[in-house]
Scaffold this motif. Structure first.
Motif, PDB file in Angstrom:
ATOM      1  N   GLU A 171       0.831  -1.204   0.000  1.00 13.11           N
ATOM      2  CA  GLU A 171       0.000   0.000   0.000  1.00 13.11           C
ATOM      3  C   GLU A 171       0.868   1.257   0.000  1.00 13.11           C
ATOM      4  O   GLU A 171       0.543   2.247  -0.659  1.00 13.11           O
ATOM      5  CB  GLU A 171      -0.925  -0.010   1.209  1.00 13.11           C
ATOM      6  N   ARG A 230       0.857   4.167  -2.916  1.00 11.72           N
ATOM      7  CA  ARG A 230       0.655   5.576  -2.610  1.00 11.72           C
ATOM      8  C   ARG A 230       1.819   6.422  -3.132  1.00 11.72           C
ATOM      9  O   ARG A 230       1.621   7.531  -3.656  1.00 11.72           O
ATOM     10  CB  ARG A 230       0.504   5.754  -1.099  1.00 11.72           C
ATOM     11  N   THR A 277       1.485   6.684  -6.969  1.00 12.83           N
ATOM     12  CA  THR A 277       0.347   7.541  -7.319  1.00 12.83           C
ATOM     13  C   THR A 277       0.674   9.010  -7.080  1.00 12.83           C
ATOM     14  O   THR A 277       0.384   9.873  -7.919  1.00 12.83           O
ATOM     15  CB  THR A 277      -0.878   7.134  -6.500  1.00 12.83           C
ATOM     16  N   ASP A 278       1.284   9.318  -5.923  1.00 15.80           N
ATOM     17  CA  ASP A 278       1.635  10.707  -5.625  1.00 15.80           C
ATOM     18  C   ASP A 278       2.664  11.250  -6.620  1.00 15.80           C
ATOM     19  O   ASP A 278       2.579  12.410  -7.043  1.00 15.80           O
ATOM     20  CB  ASP A 278       2.170  10.814  -4.204  1.00 15.80           C
TER      21      ASP A 278
END
Length: 706
Positions: free
Chosen positions: A427, A431, A434-435
């Motif tokens: 996870e 993240r 994606t960021d």
């Protein structure tokens, strides 16, 4: 040198090979005419035209055979940069010396001595001094004379060492043909020997044949000269054809400004340079990131993380990318790696079966050339991601041995003591990616100045998909896993998912999901969409006392949903009846003695058939015609219909098997041929054939009984 119309006494002596006194006596004897000589020292020059023919021929021959090079002009030979720079520096020094002597009130010799002292100290013209070094007064007089003889053309002062003045190769390093050939054979090798090792091998060969051995510096200069004009040969023989294509070969400029958003999606796999905790094993693992990028906008649309690259990861990441794009892409550009060459992505079978996912969606498929990273614009994204994000993670291990961090080396105790040892979870990695993709989307576009990837992408983005269209895409592209729901829930990938539509179901279903987005899971039952399950939402344990208004509303909403489901169960139970007690009391051993003696009527007596009215011949013919039309209509109407799409041939065979064997419905001729053909396939014989034969054995007696 070129012929002149007049020569000084000293020049004539050098050309005729006699002394100055002999030249003066010969001039008086042969009647040479003269003219005043210009320049320093004065004197006179002897006119060539006044000399006898024999003397003129002797001078012309001496000039032709002279080893002194002719004056260099720009139209003759291209002067090397290093020689041209020396000529300009000498010209600047002579001009400065002339100016100082002209302005000085001292004698020329005294002014020259003062100029030499100032120049040698480095205070006067320091840059020229660094380039030329110390220059004597005699040298200045000689350079001044050369400039006056050539109308102050600075090229007369250019350095004339080397073979360039005679049109030969520029630069030094003339080691001989044999030594040059031997060294090139040793050095131009795909095992990439060092230049010194190749020189040592050359020395050994030349010594064996008794030839002159050049110095190492001469060989180095020779190779630099060879590489300057034959770089393509050097790269091909030492590094191979791919390096020749990448470093020397021609390439095309592609104008991606002609593309629109969604025209081409580019896919590639990238081995992450940091470790991630594997949720299944709990151990740090180097995952593979499979991503998709829109060529026109440079937007990173979707990705998938997997321990290794495989076709399902590519399909799942493409699903997320298509949803993000909001429309179906016109073309996908795939890598030529093993994971992208699976027939799961290319239509290799009968076109009428529509087995290829891309063919069904109307998407063209193209493959990049093997080992040609320049054809994939997404390679730039991988490089930026490594330099700007991956290297900052504590579990970073580098993309090669040479790039490995210091704390991973042996005996680096101090470096290791400064590390936290933190390894991100799956996870955390999602993240981070994606960021970074969001940040990258607002940076300047590399090919469209004044815009960002997000601005270009937003202008050409599609309108999106309906729920049915998304479910159809999910069925074809996402991962699949068998689940058995209980109490409206099922567990998968460490999470618990829930949906009201799973209430009361007690059998295996198929979940379609994406590793990179577990916010929704599509649940199917034999190809039929049951529901879209989402992660379980936890509630406040004491919402009415300590929770917020939102917590209270959430609890009430869930309570109402549970009440509605129970009410539906109760309603269904009432429809069944609930008269089990009356049915059980009808058994003979549950009745009294008097009732037992009475025979049980298992079937009610059928009433006698009513007499049919008599029909005339015309009415009977009309009824017969109507009955015949009904029979023809029923025969023309198909007994079953097939879905528009099957995920595989196995799914289609299972559907037809249930219709024909279990339900006993006759098949069409084309469907019977399909089942016969599939039963001869390798897949049927090795995997599924045994199960279908067992089912056929169970239902065959029923067919015979019927």
């Amino acid at each position: 040198m070129a012929m002149k119309d007049a020569y000084s006494t000293q020049e004539a002596a050098a050309l005729l090979g006699i002394t100055r006194q002999s030249v003066e006596r010969r001039a008086i004897r042969e009647g040479w005419q003269s003219r005043p000589r210009s320049g320093r020292g004065g004197g006179k020059e002897w006119l060539l035209a006044s000399m006898p023919e024999a003397t003129r021929i002797q001078i012309a021959k001496a000039v032709a055979e002279s080893s002194v090079p002719a004056p260099i002009t720009p139209s003759d030979i291209a002067i090397p940069d290093w020689a041209n720079a020396i000529g300009l520096a000498r010209f600047r020094l002579v001009m400065e010396w002339r100016e100082r002597c002209a302005k000085s009130k001292q004698t020329k010799s005294m002014a020259s001595a003062m100029f030499e002292l100032a120049y040698r100290s480095g205070q006067l013209l320091p840059n020229i001094h660094k380039q030329l070094g110390d220059v004597s007064i005699k040298t200045l007089y000689r350079w001044d004379a050369m400039l006056r003889d050539h109308n102050d053309d600075y090229q007369a002062l250019c350095d004339r060492r080397g073979a360039w003045t005679s049109g030969g190769p520029k630069g030094l390093g003339q080691v001989g043909r044999e030594a040059e050939s031997t060294f090139l054979k040793a050095y131009l090798n795909d095992r990439k020997p060092s230049m010194r090792l190749a020189w040592l091998a050359t020395c050994s060969v030349l010594e064996k044949h008794g030839l002159e051995i050049p110095s190492y510096s001469s060989v180095v200069r020779m190779f630099k000269r060879f590489d300057a004009e034959n770089h393509d040969v050097v790269v091909l023989m030492r590094e191979g054809a791919k390096a020749l294509e990448d470093k020397v070969g021609k390439f095309m400029n592609r104008d991606d400004g002609l593309l629109k958003v969604g025209d081409v999606l580019v896919a590639d796999g990238h081995k992450l340079n940091f470790l991630i905790i594997n949720p299944e094993t709990g151990k740090p693992t180097r995952y593979t990131l499979v991503g998709w990028q829109d060529w026109a906008s440079r937007m990173f649309l979707g990705f998938e993380l997997m321990p290794s690259e495989n076709t399902q990861a590519i399909a799942s990441s493409l699903y997320r990318s298509i949803i993000q794009l909001g429309k179906k892409p016109g073309c996908v550009l795939l890598d030529n790696g093993k994971a992208f060459k699976n027939k799961f992505f290319e239509q290799q079978t009968d076109l009428e079966e529509l087995d290829g996912l891309y063919l069904r969606l109307g998407i063209n498929v193209m493959h990049s050339q093997p080992y040609a990273g320049r054809t994939k614009i997404i390679e730039r994204w991988w490089g930026d991601f490594d330099r700007q994000a991956e290297c900052a993670i504590d579990s970073y291990i580098g993309h090669s041995i040479a790039d490995k961090p210091a704390h991973l080396m042996r005996n680096e105790d101090w470096q290791q003591s400064r590390q936290t040892g933190w390894v991100p979870t799956l996870e955390d990695a999602k993240r981070l990616i994606t960021d970074y993709a969001k940040w990258k989307a607002i940076q300047p576009h590399p090919k469209r100045p004044g815009t960002t990837p997000w601005e270009v992408f937003a202008a050409g983005r599609g309108e999106g998909f309906s729920e049915d269209e998304r479910a159809d895409l999910a069925r074809g592209f996402l991962y699949r896993k068998k689940i058995r729901p209980a109490r409206c829930r099922f567990a998968m990938m460490g999470l618990t998912f829930e949906s009201d539509e799973l209430y009361g179901i007690n059998k295996e279903l198929t979940a379609h999901y994406s590793f990179s987005d577990l916010s929704e899971v599509y649940v199917y039952d034999d190809g039929r969409l049951v529901t879209v399950a989402r992660p379980v939402e936890s509630v406040h344990p004491m919402a009415e006392l300590y929770g917020t208004a939102l917590d209270v509303a959430t609890v009430k909403k869930m309570q109402k949903a549970a009440t509605r489901l129970r009410a539906g169960t109760r309603k269904l139970a009432e429809e069944i009846g609930g008269e089990a007690g009356n049915v059980m009391m009808s058994l003979q051993h549950m009745q009294g003695v008097a009732e037992r003696r009475k025979p049980l009527l298992l079937r009610p007596r059928q009433p006698e058939a009513l007499p049919l009215p008599e029909l005339s011949e015309e009415e009977a013919a009309q009824l017969a015609a109507i009955a015949e039309r009904h029979q023809q209509a029923e025969a023309a109407q198909p007994a079953y219909t097939l879905p528009e799409f099957f995920a595989s041939e196995l799914d289609k065979y299972a559907y037809l098997f249930e219709i024909s064997v279990i339900n006993g419905t006759p098949l069409k001729q084309e469907d019977m041929e399909f089942m016969t053909r599939y039963e001869t396939s390798e897949e049927y014989r090795t995997t599924t054939g045994r199960r279908f034969e067992q089912l056929r054995g169970l239902y065959a007696p029923k067919e015979r009984t019927a």
